[in-house]
Design a protein around this motif. Structure first.
Motif, PDB file in Angstrom:
ATOM      1  N   PRO A 176       0.845  -1.204   0.000  1.00  0.00           N
ATOM      2  CA  PRO A 176       0.000   0.000   0.000  1.00  0.00           C
ATOM      3  C   PRO A 176       0.878   1.252   0.000  1.00  0.00           C
ATOM      4  CG  PRO A 176      -0.773  -1.580   1.629  1.00  0.00           C
ATOM      5  CD  PRO A 176       0.552  -2.082   1.150  1.00  0.00           C
ATOM      6  N   LEU A 177       0.484   2.262  -0.766  1.00  0.00           N
ATOM      7  CA  LEU A 177       1.336   3.428  -0.984  1.00  0.00           C
ATOM      8  C   LEU A 177       0.831   4.676  -0.257  1.00  0.00           C
ATOM      9  CD1 LEU A 177       2.176   3.125  -4.794  1.00  0.00           C
ATOM     10  CD2 LEU A 177       3.456   2.276  -2.824  1.00  0.00           C
ATOM     11  N   PHE A 178       1.801   5.453   0.238  1.00  0.00           N
ATOM     12  CA  PHE A 178       1.548   6.747   0.862  1.00  0.00           C
ATOM     13  C   PHE A 178       2.313   7.784   0.032  1.00  0.00           C
ATOM     14  CE2 PHE A 178       1.164   3.409   3.878  1.00  0.00           C
ATOM     15  CZ  PHE A 178       0.174   3.768   4.788  1.00  0.00           C
ATOM     16  N   ILE A 179       1.607   8.551  -0.768  1.00  0.00           N
ATOM     17  CA  ILE A 179       2.243   9.457  -1.733  1.00  0.00           C
ATOM     18  C   ILE A 179       1.818  10.889  -1.451  1.00  0.00           C
ATOM     19  CG2 ILE A 179       2.467  10.060  -4.174  1.00  0.00           C
ATOM     20  CD1 ILE A 179       1.893   7.182  -4.881  1.00  0.00           C
ATOM     21  N   SER A 180       2.800  11.795  -1.465  1.00  0.00           N
ATOM     22  CA  SER A 180       2.503  13.228  -1.398  1.00  0.00           C
ATOM     23  C   SER A 180       3.295  13.933  -2.488  1.00  0.00           C
ATOM     24  CB  SER A 180       2.854  13.801  -0.016  1.00  0.00           C
ATOM     25  OG  SER A 180       4.188  13.517   0.341  1.00  0.00           O
ATOM     26  N   LEU A 181       2.640  14.878  -3.134  1.00  0.00           N
ATOM     27  CA  LEU A 181       3.269  15.625  -4.230  1.00  0.00           C
ATOM     28  C   LEU A 181       3.009  17.108  -4.011  1.00  0.00           C
ATOM     29  CD1 LEU A 181       3.343  14.710  -7.952  1.00  0.00           C
ATOM     30  CD2 LEU A 181       2.628  17.007  -7.291  1.00  0.00           C
ATOM     31  N   ASP A 182       4.067  17.917  -4.089  1.00  0.00           N
ATOM     32  CA  ASP A 182       3.953  19.350  -3.819  1.00  0.00           C
ATOM     33  C   ASP A 182       4.537  20.154  -4.964  1.00  0.00           C
ATOM     34  OD1 ASP A 182       3.800  21.873  -2.836  1.00  0.00           O
ATOM     35  OD2 ASP A 182       5.006  21.529  -1.044  1.00  0.00           O
ATOM     36  N   ASP A 183       3.667  20.897  -5.631  1.00  0.00           N
ATOM     37  CA  ASP A 183       4.110  21.805  -6.694  1.00  0.00           C
ATOM     38  C   ASP A 183       3.579  23.213  -6.456  1.00  0.00           C
ATOM     39  OD1 ASP A 183       5.285  22.459  -9.274  1.00  0.00           O
ATOM     40  OD2 ASP A 183       3.224  22.632  -9.992  1.00  0.00           O
ATOM     41  N   LEU A 184       3.047  23.458  -5.250  1.00  0.00           N
ATOM     42  CA  LEU A 184       2.342  24.707  -5.013  1.00  0.00           C
ATOM     43  C   LEU A 184       3.261  25.882  -4.752  1.00  0.00           C
ATOM     44  CD1 LEU A 184      -0.623  25.251  -5.121  1.00  0.00           C
ATOM     45  CD2 LEU A 184      -0.744  25.054  -2.633  1.00  0.00           C
ATOM     46  N   GLU A 185       4.517  25.610  -4.318  1.00  0.00           N
ATOM     47  CA  GLU A 185       5.417  26.707  -3.971  1.00  0.00           C
ATOM     48  C   GLU A 185       5.991  27.417  -5.191  1.00  0.00           C
ATOM     49  OE1 GLU A 185       8.448  25.603  -1.310  1.00  0.00           O
ATOM     50  OE2 GLU A 185       7.117  24.667   0.141  1.00  0.00           O
ATOM     51  N   ALA A 186       6.002  26.754  -6.331  1.00  0.00           N
ATOM     52  CA  ALA A 186       6.598  27.372  -7.519  1.00  0.00           C
ATOM     53  C   ALA A 186       5.730  28.523  -8.019  1.00  0.00           C
ATOM     54  CB  ALA A 186       6.752  26.332  -8.626  1.00  0.00           C
ATOM     55  N   SER A 187       6.326  29.667  -8.267  1.00  0.00           N
ATOM     56  CA  SER A 187       5.584  30.810  -8.800  1.00  0.00           C
ATOM     57  C   SER A 187       5.256  30.551 -10.265  1.00  0.00           C
ATOM     58  CB  SER A 187       6.424  32.082  -8.670  1.00  0.00           C
ATOM     59  OG  SER A 187       7.579  31.987  -9.461  1.00  0.00           O
ATOM     60  N   PRO A 188       4.203  31.187 -10.782  1.00  0.00           N
ATOM     61  CA  PRO A 188       3.828  30.947 -12.186  1.00  0.00           C
ATOM     62  C   PRO A 188       4.970  31.202 -13.160  1.00  0.00           C
ATOM     63  CG  PRO A 188       2.098  32.145 -11.037  1.00  0.00           C
ATOM     64  CD  PRO A 188       3.270  32.068 -10.098  1.00  0.00           C
ATOM     65  N   ALA A 189       5.832  32.181 -12.853  1.00  0.00           N
ATOM     66  CA  ALA A 189       6.938  32.504 -13.767  1.00  0.00           C
ATOM     67  C   ALA A 189       8.011  31.435 -13.781  1.00  0.00           C
ATOM     68  CB  ALA A 189       7.553  33.846 -13.373  1.00  0.00           C
ATOM     69  N   HIS A 190       8.019  30.603 -12.737  1.00  0.00           N
ATOM     70  CA  HIS A 190       9.091  29.621 -12.619  1.00  0.00           C
ATOM     71  C   HIS A 190       8.558  28.200 -12.649  1.00  0.00           C
ATOM     72  CE1 HIS A 190      11.157  33.095 -10.318  1.00  0.00           C
ATOM     73  NE2 HIS A 190      11.449  33.146 -11.606  1.00  0.00           N
ATOM     74  N   ARG A 191       7.385  27.993 -13.191  1.00  0.00           N
ATOM     75  CA  ARG A 191       6.828  26.647 -13.249  1.00  0.00           C
ATOM     76  C   ARG A 191       7.494  25.859 -14.379  1.00  0.00           C
ATOM     77  NH1 ARG A 191       2.877  25.852 -10.062  1.00  0.00           N
ATOM     78  NH2 ARG A 191       2.239  23.961 -11.115  1.00  0.00           N
TER      79      ARG A 191
END
Length: 559
Positions: A176-191
């Motif tokens: 069973p997997l426990f996954i977290s993904l975070d992309d919220l800190e990147a500003s739109p200019a640096h995505r």
């Protein structure tokens, strides 16, 4: 061994005496024989040093040969693989999903020896948790995000990380997997390239049948990709946490209505924990089996009316979620306080966290929470002390309390504390938003009443073990010192001894109280004192900085 024979020059040794020519001749004759003896001793010493060096060399060769065989006798070699695998699993971080770095398990375990590496790679449970941070900070800090070459470099590094994610997930087997993904800190200019970002999501979706917990903090467009999953594709899913940026939610060009409302993912048969932040849909309409939800966390979208978390919505949800053990609601400042009438009974609710920007008068009186032990309560206005009504009905249970006292009048605060005689943890933290006409403060008198009592008043919190105060501090260093010293000797008087004290003063330190408290720190007291530097002269500006930075969206005992 012969020494230099007595001479008339003994008294002149160690002085500035200058001998005559005749005396020089006598001295040279005097030391002639001892000088020969010295040369003989040096010759013998050199021979012994040579012999010792040879012995050390032989010793080193023999020791290396023996150690090679002693290594075969190491008890670690005889530990069965299944036990070693069990030990390895305890090395994986428990407070968060494992990050993809070499400084912590499981990757750290693969760098000890080839045997451990093979065992680690063949232990699916070690790789069952993963945190994928897709931000400039996570990608490395050796290049400037404003550099023209940054997007190319960032996408290159992301591609390498994506390949690592694929390898990681392949090692999980059927665990069973426990996954977290975070992309919220990147500003739109640096995505990064959106196609590459979607490939991270797709790599996780490929293993959806193994999901037990999934947490995604990203743009609406990114989280939208998992809404197409059906309940049959997530048979093990128990926890779903989704956090979107409020601005991105409404500015995304392909924003659609009812994306989550029509998602089969919410019909997962074993779903018991749900957390949504900044969605633009009415969560009360989601196709969730609310009766089996035990943990619920909602933070509405302040920029979308459908996404507001109102008293009416919370009331409907709490009535539907009769199995709740913990819940957290951050209610909209635009809520007009209209609530569905009737008593709300939650017989299993242990933890309640409310962040309110609206009038809660009359609503908390509807709650029947017989086993409630932990309360976090923030509000941005003063008014009827609704919390008092709740506390007065849970007097014997409440053991953990987190509040911003500035939203209380001094009298209301005192009444609330009188309702918590069994409180073990008191945390006073700043509310993120502005407080309307703050009044209450923790001064010398109230501090003494909370921790030790005085000649005219009994101790308000005799069972207190943890005291943390990050705002509204007006008590002095001396008062804190007196309370701690008095408390540490309070066991004989029936009061619990403090185990943890943490205080932030929005002023410079007046006196150093650590020397007198050091014996208690050695005995086990955990003490953390922070003071504002001398250069900061405006306490309100400091408080605003702290309020914006120090309050976490997830309080520790909700996770």
């Amino acid at each position: 061994m012969e020494m230099i024979e007595p001479s008339p020059f003994v008294a002149q040794c160690g002085t500035n005496y200058v001998p005559t020519d005749d005396e020089i001749t006598q001295i040279e004759k005097l030391i002639q024989k001892p000088t020969l003896q010295l040369e003989l001793l040096e010759t013998r010493m050199e021979a012994m040093r040579s012999m010792l060096k040879q012995l050390e060399l032989e010793h080193e060769v023999l020791l290396c040969a023996i150690q090679r065989y002693r290594a075969l006798l190491s008890p670690m070699r005889r530990i069965p693989i299944d036990i070693l695998q069990e030990v390895f699993t305890y090395c994986v971080p428990s407070e968060h999903n494992a990050s993809m770095c070499a400084e912590e398990a499981p990757i750290l375990l693969t760098q000890v020896c080839s045997s451990w590496r093979q065992i680690a790679l063949r232990t699916p449970r070690l790789w069952a948790t993963i945190h994928i941070a897709i931000t400039p900070k996570a990608q490395g800090s050796n290049f400037d995000p404003d550099d023209a070459k940054y997007p190319l470099m960032a996408n290159h590094l992301s591609a390498l990380r994506l390949a690592a994610v694929h390898k990681w997930l392949r090692r999980t087997g059927a665990a069973p997997l426990f996954i977290s993904l975070d992309d919220l800190e990147a500003s739109p200019a640096h995505r990064y390239d959106s196609k590459l970002l979607n490939r991270f999501i797709d790599s996780a979706i490929a293993y959806s049948a193994q999901w037990k917990e999934i947490s995604i903090a990203a743009s609406f467009r990114t989280t939208d990709r998992i809404t197409h999953l059906s309940a049959s594709e997530v048979p093990l899913l128990e926890s779903l946490k989704i956090k979107c940026g409020a601005l991105r939610t409404i500015m995304t060009p392909d924003n659609k209505d009812h994306v989550w409302m029509n998602s089969g993912l919410l019909r997962a048969p074993h779903l018991t924990e749900v957390a949504f932040t900044h969605l633009n849909e009415d969560i009360t309409q989601f196709p969730i089996n609310w009766s089996q939800i035990t943990r619920l966390c909602l933070d509405g979208n302040p920029l979308q009316e459908n996404g507001w978390i109102t008293i009416s919505k919370v009331t409907r949800l709490m009535k539907a979620c009769h199995s709740l053990t913990s819940c957290r609601f951050e209610m909209s400042s635009r809520d007009r306080g209209i609530a569905v009438p009737g008593i709300i009974s939650l017989p299993f609710l242990d933890t309640l966290s409310l962040h309110v920007a609206t009038n809660m008068s009359g609503w908390l009186e509807q709650l029947n929470l017989p086993v409630l032990r932990k309360i976090e309560y923030y509000r941005c206005h003063r008014g009827t002390p609704s919390l008092l009504s709740l506390l007065s009905r849970t007097t014997s249970n409440v053991q953990f309390l987190v509040i911003d006292v500035r939203a209380f009048t001094p009298n209301d605060l005192l009444k609330c504390l009188l309702c918590c005689p069994f409180l073990r943890s008191m945390r006073i933290q700043p509310y993120v938003g502005a407080i309307e006409n703050p009044t209450a403060r923790i001064d010398d008198s109230l501090l003494r009443r909370m921790i030790t009592g005085d000649a005219t008043n009994v101790c308000l919190l005799p069972r207190l073990e943890e005291f943390e105060c990050r705002t509204a501090v007006t008590f002095s260093d001396n008062s804190l010192l007196d309370c701690i010293l008095s408390n540490q000797g309070g066991g004989a008087m029936g009061k619990t001894v403090l185990k943890h004290v943490s205080v932030f003063f929005d002023r410079p330190r007046k006196i150093d109280i650590l020397p007198e408290i050091t014996p208690h720190i050695i005995a086990g007291l955990k003490l953390k004192l922070e003071y504002a530097p001398q250069s900061i002269r405006n306490p309100s500006s400091l408080n605003r900085r702290i309020a914006n930075a120090s309050v976490d969206k997830w309080i520790p005992w909700l996770d």
